[in-house]
Scaffold this active site. Structure first.
Site, PDB file in Angstrom:
ATOM      1  N   ASP A  22       8.427  56.880  -3.591  1.00 21.65           N
ATOM      2  CA  ASP A  22       8.518  56.434  -4.983  1.00 21.65           C
ATOM      3  C   ASP A  22       7.502  57.186  -5.829  1.00 21.65           C
ATOM      4  O   ASP A  22       6.435  57.564  -5.351  1.00 21.65           O
ATOM      5  CB  ASP A  22       8.241  54.917  -5.036  1.00 21.65           C
ATOM      6  N   GLY A  23       7.843  57.393  -7.101  1.00 18.56           N
ATOM      7  CA  GLY A  23       6.888  57.976  -8.042  1.00 18.56           C
ATOM      8  C   GLY A  23       7.189  59.413  -8.439  1.00 18.56           C
ATOM      9  O   GLY A  23       6.354  60.048  -9.088  1.00 18.56           O
ATOM     10  N   ARG A  26       7.119  59.532 -12.333  1.00 21.38           N
ATOM     11  CA  ARG A  26       5.772  59.426 -12.909  1.00 21.38           C
ATOM     12  C   ARG A  26       4.939  60.669 -12.597  1.00 21.38           C
ATOM     13  O   ARG A  26       4.128  61.103 -13.399  1.00 21.38           O
ATOM     14  CB  ARG A  26       5.087  58.146 -12.398  1.00 21.38           C
ATOM     15  N   TRP A  27       5.150  61.249 -11.433  1.00 24.56           N
ATOM     16  CA  TRP A  27       4.440  62.491 -11.083  1.00 24.56           C
ATOM     17  C   TRP A  27       4.811  63.573 -12.098  1.00 24.56           C
ATOM     18  O   TRP A  27       3.932  64.301 -12.595  1.00 24.56           O
ATOM     19  CB  TRP A  27       4.852  62.933  -9.667  1.00 24.56           C
ATOM     20  N   HIS A  39      11.687  65.247  -8.746  1.00 19.48           N
ATOM     21  CA  HIS A  39      12.543  65.111  -7.549  1.00 19.48           C
ATOM     22  C   HIS A  39      12.466  66.372  -6.681  1.00 19.48           C
ATOM     23  O   HIS A  39      12.453  66.300  -5.462  1.00 19.48           O
ATOM     24  CB  HIS A  39      13.987  64.823  -7.968  1.00 19.48           C
ATOM     25  N   LEU A 134      12.451  64.418  17.369  1.00 19.71           N
ATOM     26  CA  LEU A 134      12.228  63.485  16.257  1.00 19.71           C
ATOM     27  C   LEU A 134      13.571  62.936  15.772  1.00 19.71           C
ATOM     28  O   LEU A 134      14.509  63.703  15.531  1.00 19.71           O
ATOM     29  CB  LEU A 134      11.525  64.210  15.099  1.00 19.71           C
ATOM     30  N   SER A 199      11.961  46.429  -2.368  1.00 15.01           N
ATOM     31  CA  SER A 199      13.117  46.904  -3.133  1.00 15.01           C
ATOM     32  C   SER A 199      14.384  47.036  -2.283  1.00 15.01           C
ATOM     33  O   SER A 199      15.024  48.102  -2.266  1.00 15.01           O
ATOM     34  CB  SER A 199      12.800  48.252  -3.808  1.00 15.01           C
TER      35      SER A 199
END
Ligand code: FPP
Length: 249
Positions: A22-23, A26-27, A39, A134, A199
């Protein structure tokens, strides 16, 4: 010299870490950049972390929440941009995943994605199936409640068909019908950007997960911060509803 990475690996890694990224917006805003740049920088942070986790850490399960069922309410241009970014990312990375033993899984309603992205996802999931290092799961068009509702629907169908007895409905019966059927529950869920909510992410699976919230916006999240969070996680005591050590000694 032993580094923090060495110590964290030696101390025993959690089996499964999930991240609510998230963010990005704002970044970008903090840098006077458009949200799309946030993004894009977010995708680079994903690339960095997956490379580090796959090559250096040896974590078995990493899940990234990339697009929620609620994210469709964003402006169409941003949704389109995110879909294109995801498409490009998967297309570009699939070779690296195969070479690095990374098995890609996607959880969520894949059929509800744009047709081209859904096809790319199905193809990448199939091509990376043999990966044993992984397990990278990307949650795309995913919602925790929707997944539980879907599992209930599956159970109802099995009951109606006489394939399932009501007495056989237990936690395992639900868990094995969720998108995460073959994925262990997360030990640790990290959310970036300072928000302290789940969320609609992993509502069932989060039952005993430790939660870690960092103020870092997702594009600024680094492997070094990830290692520091793992170090803090290893110092916590998980009790699973029991008393912990001070209750028994
Ligand atoms: C949250 O930031 C982020 C998203 C909705 C999308 C996550 C996508 C990426 C990190 C990019 C690509 C992903 C992969 C797997 C390659 P936000 O837009 O909600 O930020 P804000 O809350 O600051 O507005």
């Amino acid at each position: 010299m032993r580094t923090l990475v060495d110590r964290v690996v030696e101390a025993g890694l959690p089996g499964h870490v999930a991240i609510i990224m998230d963010g990005n917006g704002r970044w970008a805003a903090a840098r006077d950049l458009p949200r799309s740049a946030g993004h894009r920088a977010g995708a680079e942070a994903v690339e960095r972390l997956v490379r580090f986790v796959g090559r250096r850490l040896g974590l078995r399960y990493l899940t990234l929440f990339a697009f929620s069922t609620e994210n469709w309410t964003r402006p169409p241009a941003e949704v389109e941009d995110l879909m294109a970014l995801l498409q490009h990312f998967i297309d570009e990375k699939v070779g690296e995943f195969i070479d690095g033993g990374i098995r890609l899984r996607v959880i969520g309603d894949v059929e509800g994605l744009p047709a081209e992205l859904a096809a790319t996802v199905r193809d990448a999931v199939r091509r990376t199936e043999a990966g044993e290092k992984l397990n990278l799961t990307v949650a795309l068009n995913y919602g925790g409640r929707q997944d539980i509702v879907r599992a209930c629907g599956e159970i109802a169908k099995s009951l109606a068909a006489g394939d399932l007895d009501p007495s056989a409905i237990d936690e395992a019966a639900i868990a094995e019908r969720l998108h995460t059927a073959r994925i262990p529950d997360p030990d640790l869920i990290i959310r970036t950007s300072g928000e302290t909510r789940l969320s609609n992410f992993f509502l069932w699976q989060a039952a005993y997960a430790e939660l870690h919230f960092t103020k870092t916006y997702w594009p600024g999240f680094t492997p070094a911060e990830f290692v520091r969070i793992l170090d803090a996680f290893q110092k916590r005591e998980r009790r699973y509803g029991g008393l912990g050590m001070e209750g028994v000694v």
